[in-house]
Design a protein around this motif. Structure first.
Motif, PDB file in Angstrom:
ATOM      1  N   ARG A 138       0.838  -1.208   0.000  1.00 53.53           N
ATOM      2  CA  ARG A 138       0.000   0.000   0.000  1.00 53.53           C
ATOM      3  C   ARG A 138       0.869   1.252   0.000  1.00 53.53           C
ATOM      4  NH1 ARG A 138      -2.866  -3.287   3.825  1.00 53.53           N
ATOM      5  NH2 ARG A 138      -4.808  -4.078   2.911  1.00 53.53           N
ATOM      6  N   PHE A 139       1.965   1.202   0.777  1.00 51.62           N
ATOM      7  CA  PHE A 139       2.888   2.336   0.783  1.00 51.62           C
ATOM      8  C   PHE A 139       3.554   2.493  -0.589  1.00 51.62           C
ATOM      9  CE2 PHE A 139       7.238   3.982   1.687  1.00 51.62           C
ATOM     10  CZ  PHE A 139       6.864   5.259   2.078  1.00 51.62           C
ATOM     11  N   PHE A 140       3.926   1.378  -1.201  1.00 52.09           N
ATOM     12  CA  PHE A 140       4.525   1.409  -2.534  1.00 52.09           C
ATOM     13  C   PHE A 140       3.530   1.958  -3.553  1.00 52.09           C
ATOM     14  CE2 PHE A 140       6.052  -0.946  -6.405  1.00 52.09           C
ATOM     15  CZ  PHE A 140       7.223  -0.204  -6.543  1.00 52.09           C
ATOM     16  N   ARG A 141       2.247   1.598  -3.397  1.00 49.06           N
ATOM     17  CA  ARG A 141       1.197   2.135  -4.271  1.00 49.06           C
ATOM     18  C   ARG A 141       1.076   3.646  -4.107  1.00 49.06           C
ATOM     19  NH1 ARG A 141      -4.514   0.039  -2.670  1.00 49.06           N
ATOM     20  NH2 ARG A 141      -4.045   1.426  -0.933  1.00 49.06           N
ATOM     21  N   ALA A 142       1.142   4.122  -2.855  1.00 46.23           N
ATOM     22  CA  ALA A 142       1.065   5.563  -2.608  1.00 46.23           C
ATOM     23  C   ALA A 142       2.244   6.288  -3.252  1.00 46.23           C
ATOM     24  CB  ALA A 142       1.030   5.826  -1.102  1.00 46.23           C
ATOM     25  N   LEU A 143       3.442   5.694  -3.158  1.00 42.78           N
ATOM     26  CA  LEU A 143       4.618   6.311  -3.789  1.00 42.78           C
ATOM     27  C   LEU A 143       4.462   6.369  -5.305  1.00 42.78           C
ATOM     28  CD1 LEU A 143       7.611   4.785  -1.770  1.00 42.78           C
ATOM     29  CD2 LEU A 143       6.627   7.077  -1.579  1.00 42.78           C
ATOM     30  N   ALA A 144       3.927   5.297  -5.900  1.00 36.78           N
ATOM     31  CA  ALA A 144       3.721   5.279  -7.355  1.00 36.78           C
ATOM     32  C   ALA A 144       2.726   6.355  -7.785  1.00 36.78           C
ATOM     33  CB  ALA A 144       3.243   3.898  -7.795  1.00 36.78           C
ATOM     34  N   ILE A 145       1.649   6.515  -7.015  1.00 39.20           N
ATOM     35  CA  ILE A 145       0.659   7.544  -7.340  1.00 39.20           C
ATOM     36  C   ILE A 145       1.271   8.930  -7.211  1.00 39.20           C
ATOM     37  CG2 ILE A 145      -1.525   8.571  -6.611  1.00 39.20           C
ATOM     38  CD1 ILE A 145      -2.424   5.768  -5.756  1.00 39.20           C
ATOM     39  N   ILE A 146       2.034   9.158  -6.133  1.00 36.56           N
ATOM     40  CA  ILE A 146       2.671  10.458  -5.935  1.00 36.56           C
ATOM     41  C   ILE A 146       3.651  10.762  -7.066  1.00 36.56           C
ATOM     42  CG2 ILE A 146       4.265  11.739  -4.439  1.00 36.56           C
ATOM     43  CD1 ILE A 146       2.948  10.293  -2.062  1.00 36.56           C
ATOM     44  N   TYR A 147       4.433   9.746  -7.471  1.00 35.08           N
ATOM     45  CA  TYR A 147       5.393   9.954  -8.559  1.00 35.08           C
ATOM     46  C   TYR A 147       4.672  10.271  -9.870  1.00 35.08           C
ATOM     47  CZ  TYR A 147       9.034   9.066 -11.996  1.00 35.08           C
ATOM     48  OH  TYR A 147       9.914   9.196 -13.037  1.00 35.08           O
ATOM     49  N   ALA A 148       3.576   9.558 -10.153  1.00 33.34           N
ATOM     50  CA  ALA A 148       2.837   9.811 -11.393  1.00 33.34           C
ATOM     51  C   ALA A 148       2.255  11.229 -11.396  1.00 33.34           C
ATOM     52  CB  ALA A 148       1.722   8.779 -11.559  1.00 33.34           C
ATOM     53  N   LEU A 149       1.690  11.654 -10.266  1.00 35.31           N
ATOM     54  CA  LEU A 149       1.154  13.015 -10.181  1.00 35.31           C
ATOM     55  C   LEU A 149       2.257  14.056 -10.298  1.00 35.31           C
ATOM     56  CD1 LEU A 149      -1.480  12.586  -7.314  1.00 35.31           C
ATOM     57  CD2 LEU A 149      -1.918  12.794  -9.766  1.00 35.31           C
ATOM     58  N   ALA A 150       3.404  13.792  -9.642  1.00 37.66           N
ATOM     59  CA  ALA A 150       4.529  14.722  -9.738  1.00 37.66           C
ATOM     60  C   ALA A 150       5.048  14.813 -11.169  1.00 37.66           C
ATOM     61  CB  ALA A 150       5.644  14.292  -8.794  1.00 37.66           C
ATOM     62  N   SER A 151       5.042  13.709 -11.883  1.00 35.46           N
ATOM     63  CA  SER A 151       5.476  13.715 -13.290  1.00 35.46           C
ATOM     64  C   SER A 151       4.549  14.566 -14.139  1.00 35.46           C
ATOM     65  CB  SER A 151       5.533  12.285 -13.828  1.00 35.46           C
ATOM     66  OG  SER A 151       6.442  11.492 -13.102  1.00 35.46           O
ATOM     67  N   VAL A 152       3.245  14.425 -13.918  1.00 37.91           N
ATOM     68  CA  VAL A 152       2.287  15.246 -14.667  1.00 37.91           C
ATOM     69  C   VAL A 152       2.515  16.730 -14.381  1.00 37.91           C
ATOM     70  CG1 VAL A 152      -0.163  15.779 -14.939  1.00 37.91           C
ATOM     71  CG2 VAL A 152       0.581  13.402 -14.775  1.00 37.91           C
ATOM     72  N   LEU A 153       2.726  17.056 -13.103  1.00 36.50           N
ATOM     73  CA  LEU A 153       2.994  18.458 -12.743  1.00 36.50           C
ATOM     74  C   LEU A 153       4.268  18.962 -13.411  1.00 36.50           C
ATOM     75  CD1 LEU A 153       2.123  18.410  -8.927  1.00 36.50           C
ATOM     76  CD2 LEU A 153       0.719  19.261 -10.801  1.00 36.50           C
ATOM     77  N   PHE A 154       5.279  18.100 -13.517  1.00 33.01           N
ATOM     78  CA  PHE A 154       6.544  18.525 -14.128  1.00 33.01           C
ATOM     79  C   PHE A 154       6.387  18.739 -15.630  1.00 33.01           C
ATOM     80  CE2 PHE A 154      10.542  17.354 -16.269  1.00 33.01           C
ATOM     81  CZ  PHE A 154      11.360  18.357 -15.768  1.00 33.01           C
ATOM     82  N   TYR A 155       5.705  17.825 -16.323  1.00 34.20           N
ATOM     83  CA  TYR A 155       5.555  17.944 -17.767  1.00 34.20           C
ATOM     84  C   TYR A 155       4.730  19.171 -18.158  1.00 34.20           C
ATOM     85  CZ  TYR A 155       7.376  13.174 -18.066  1.00 34.20           C
ATOM     86  OH  TYR A 155       8.177  12.060 -17.980  1.00 34.20           O
ATOM     87  N   PHE A 156       3.745  19.514 -17.340  1.00 35.45           N
ATOM     88  CA  PHE A 156       2.865  20.646 -17.657  1.00 35.45           C
ATOM     89  C   PHE A 156       3.128  21.831 -16.729  1.00 35.45           C
ATOM     90  CE2 PHE A 156       0.648  16.802 -19.015  1.00 35.45           C
ATOM     91  CZ  PHE A 156       0.299  17.120 -20.319  1.00 35.45           C
ATOM     92  N   ARG A 157       4.354  21.978 -16.262  1.00 36.27           N
ATOM     93  CA  ARG A 157       4.663  23.007 -15.270  1.00 36.27           C
ATOM     94  C   ARG A 157       4.451  24.428 -15.799  1.00 36.27           C
ATOM     95  NH1 ARG A 157       9.122  20.559 -17.154  1.00 36.27           N
ATOM     96  NH2 ARG A 157      10.898  21.791 -17.921  1.00 36.27           N
ATOM     97  N   THR A 158       4.723  24.647 -17.067  1.00 34.69           N
ATOM     98  CA  THR A 158       4.539  25.992 -17.630  1.00 34.69           C
ATOM     99  C   THR A 158       3.069  26.368 -17.640  1.00 34.69           C
ATOM    100  OG1 THR A 158       6.482  25.639 -19.038  1.00 34.69           O
ATOM    101  CG2 THR A 158       5.021  27.467 -19.602  1.00 34.69           C
ATOM    102  N   PHE A 159       2.227  25.458 -18.115  1.00 36.59           N
ATOM    103  CA  PHE A 159       0.782  25.726 -18.151  1.00 36.59           C
ATOM    104  C   PHE A 159       0.223  25.873 -16.743  1.00 36.59           C
ATOM    105  CE2 PHE A 159      -3.583  24.095 -18.058  1.00 36.59           C
ATOM    106  CZ  PHE A 159      -4.188  24.956 -18.969  1.00 36.59           C
ATOM    107  N   ILE A 160       0.662  25.018 -15.826  1.00 35.95           N
ATOM    108  CA  ILE A 160       0.168  25.073 -14.444  1.00 35.95           C
ATOM    109  C   ILE A 160       0.580  26.376 -13.781  1.00 35.95           C
ATOM    110  CG2 ILE A 160       0.414  24.019 -12.164  1.00 35.95           C
ATOM    111  CD1 ILE A 160       0.637  21.314 -13.582  1.00 35.95           C
ATOM    112  N   SER A 161       1.819  26.813 -14.012  1.00 39.18           N
ATOM    113  CA  SER A 161       2.279  28.066 -13.426  1.00 39.18           C
ATOM    114  C   SER A 161       1.472  29.254 -13.932  1.00 39.18           C
ATOM    115  CB  SER A 161       3.765  28.258 -13.739  1.00 39.18           C
ATOM    116  OG  SER A 161       4.229  29.484 -13.230  1.00 39.18           O
TER     117      SER A 161
END
Length: 531
Positions: A138-161
């Motif tokens: 479950r902890f590993f699942r939480a880390l995977a979800i956090i990493y996937a969300l962080a990746s999305v934020l990084f790829y679209f950081r200009t638009f999000i900013s």
């Protein structure tokens, strides 16, 4: 000469040698700091006597972790960050950033697949891996979800900013709906989805938004006006007890008592403001700290009104503007009116949107006030009180309006807290609450609404996540309770953030009034502090 020789030895030493040396220093310091906090625990024996229970194993694990982290930071992280600043001779370019290397598309796809797979088999993890390993999964699942969300934020950081505020509000509005839908898909039942959303909406939604609203209210006093207030929790208590007493004795509605609680808290803000008009800095902090303790002691000792340390229970719930109730026994209960399945999640979701609306109201009023003359007077007072007076600004009314406005939002949050809990007692308004709210303001960046919201989400949400890490009991023993160490981790996070970002997460102070034309000034003025 000895210092010069020591400096030369440090320069000639390899990174691994320096890492080993720093690891030993870090282990010695952490041993001294954590010896009494972690190494020894007070307990009670059969004879009701206080005894000390040694926990040398847990202390050794913590000290070992500190040494390992310090070693890798000095031996590998520091040289790596130094190499990031060296230009490649062939290409003439700097190396790829750490974020670019960390957030790669194959890693994102792998994390997404792992998260989806573990979500699909969420109900069977105990049977597949066993109770012990299921916690790690479950902890590993939480880390995977956090990493996937962080990746999305990084790829679209200009638009999000560029659209951060609108996106943030959209995410907050959709949060309960997304939680219910995800849990419904996992469990296969809408009733289970609503029931399972109670924890996520309440602990991670409402709880964080309460602290966001409190921190935004305190930001008016500390971040905009520059008045250090260590007793802000007193206004929180005034609002909570105002709603609790008037609702239980007079039966008034929440929608009537919400502005009443704000007005009463603002009145006490003015009462506090008058004695501290001539104070600043440490003296102001001491007086506001005393005010917070006075309010708490009054609540404890005035038993005829506040019921003392026993608190007030049976506080009425909030109704949907009198049209629908959230009490099952009422004829206008929401499930009966809308003809839907009965669930306690409806009230929590309603409270979530209510506190979200109050928090957005706080942000809207703060932004508008900053652009008005009173807001500019607050900022002038924060920068230099003497110069503020020389400009003809009435510092008395400026301070009083700051205290009253900040206290009013604290009163709003207090009345909501009483309605949400259904019970209030003086133990909910101790000095630690003021310290946490002030720490959120400082960590987020004084004067920055976005930074404060991020700091509240990280600090309050991070401590709540500790309650979900039951797998840590496998590592540290069955008696280990992760939530008891949340304040220790909170302090460590504060130290790390202050070293990394001294001005907070969003530390820039953009003035509300500035010239449209940019002009360069001499460097000599900048050095003297005029630039």
């Amino acid at each position: 000469m000895a210092n010069i020789a020591q400096a030369m030895r440090d320069e000639t030493a390899t990174p691994i040698q320096r890492g080993l040396k720093e690891a030993l220093y870090g282990g010695a310091i952490s041993f001294g700091l954590f010896f009494l906090f972690i190494g020894l625990r007070t307990d009670q024996n059969i004879s009701n006597e206080l005894i000390l229970v040694p926990r040398w194993g847990l202390l050794a694990i913590v000290v070992g972790l500190v040494m390992v982290v310090r070693f890798f930071y000095v031996a590998y992280a520091q040289p790596f960050m130094a190499r990031q600043k060296i230009v490649n001779v062939t290409s003439g370019l700097l190396p790829d950033s750490v974020a670019t290397r960390f957030f790669r598309l194959p890693y994102f796809i792998a994390a997404l697949v792992i998260a989806v797979a573990l979500l699909v088999f969420a109900g069977s993890l105990d049977g597949i891996f066993g109770p012990a390993l299921a916690g790690y999964m479950r902890f590993f699942r939480a880390l995977a979800i956090i990493y996937a969300l962080a990746s999305v934020l990084f790829y679209f950081r200009t638009f999000i900013s560029a659209h951060f505020s609108a996106l943030g509000i959209g995410v907050l509005v959709a949060y309960p709906i997304v939680v219910v839908l995800v849990l419904t898909l996992i469990t296969g039942s809408a009733a289970s989805g609503f029931q399972g959303s109670l924890k996520w909406v309440d602990n991670f939604g409402i709880q964080i938004l309460i602290y966001v609203m409190l921190a935004w209210g305190l930001n008016i006093v500390v971040g905009l006006a520059g008045l250090l207030d260590l007793g802000y929790v007193a206004f929180y208590a005034v609002g909570a007890y105002a709603y609790a007493l008037l609702a239980t004795h007079l039966g008034w509605s929440f929608w009537i008592l919400l502005p009443v609680a704000g007005i009463m808290a603002a009145f006490w803000g003015v009462i506090l403001g008058f004695p501290v008009l001539r104070l600043r800095g440490d003296y102001l902090a001491i007086v506001t700290l005393a005010f917070g303790e006075i309010i708490r002691l009054v609540l404890i000792n005035w038993r005829e009104v506040t019921n003392g340390a026993a608190g007030i229970s049976g506080i009425p719930k909030v109704s949907f503007f009198g049209l629908m109730s959230f009490n099952v026994s009422d004829p206008n209960y929401i499930a009966k009116v809308l003809d839907i399945t009965q669930s306690g999640a409806y009230y929590k979701i309603f409270l979530y949107y209510l506190i979200l609306g109050l928090a957005l109201l706080t942000a809207f009023v703060t932004i508008r006030l900053r652009r008005m003359p009173v807001g500019r007077a607050w900022e002038a007072l924060r920068e230099d009180e003497i110069a503020c007076r020389s400009l003809g600004i009435n510092t008395t009314t400026t301070k009083l309006t700051a205290f009253a406005t900040g206290a009013m939002f604290g009163g709003f949050a207090g009345s909501f807290f009483a309605a949400r809990q259904g019970f209030v007692s003086p133990e909910s308004f101790v000095f630690l609450e003021s310290a946490i709210i002030l720490a959120i303001v400082v960590l987020g960046g004084m004067g920055s609404l976005v930074g404060i919201a991020v700091a509240a989400a990280v600090m309050i949400g991070g401590t709540e996540i500790l309650r979900e890490m039951e797998f840590l009991k496998v590592v540290f023993g069955p008696d280990f309770t992760p939530e008891l160490y949340r304040m220790l981790l909170f302090g460590m996070a504060m130290v790390i953030v202050m070293l990394w970002k001294p001005r907070g997460f969003v530390g820039s102070r953009e003035p509300t009034a500035f010239l449209h034309e940019r002009k360069a000034i001499s460097s000599s003025f900048t050095k003297e502090g005029h630039g």
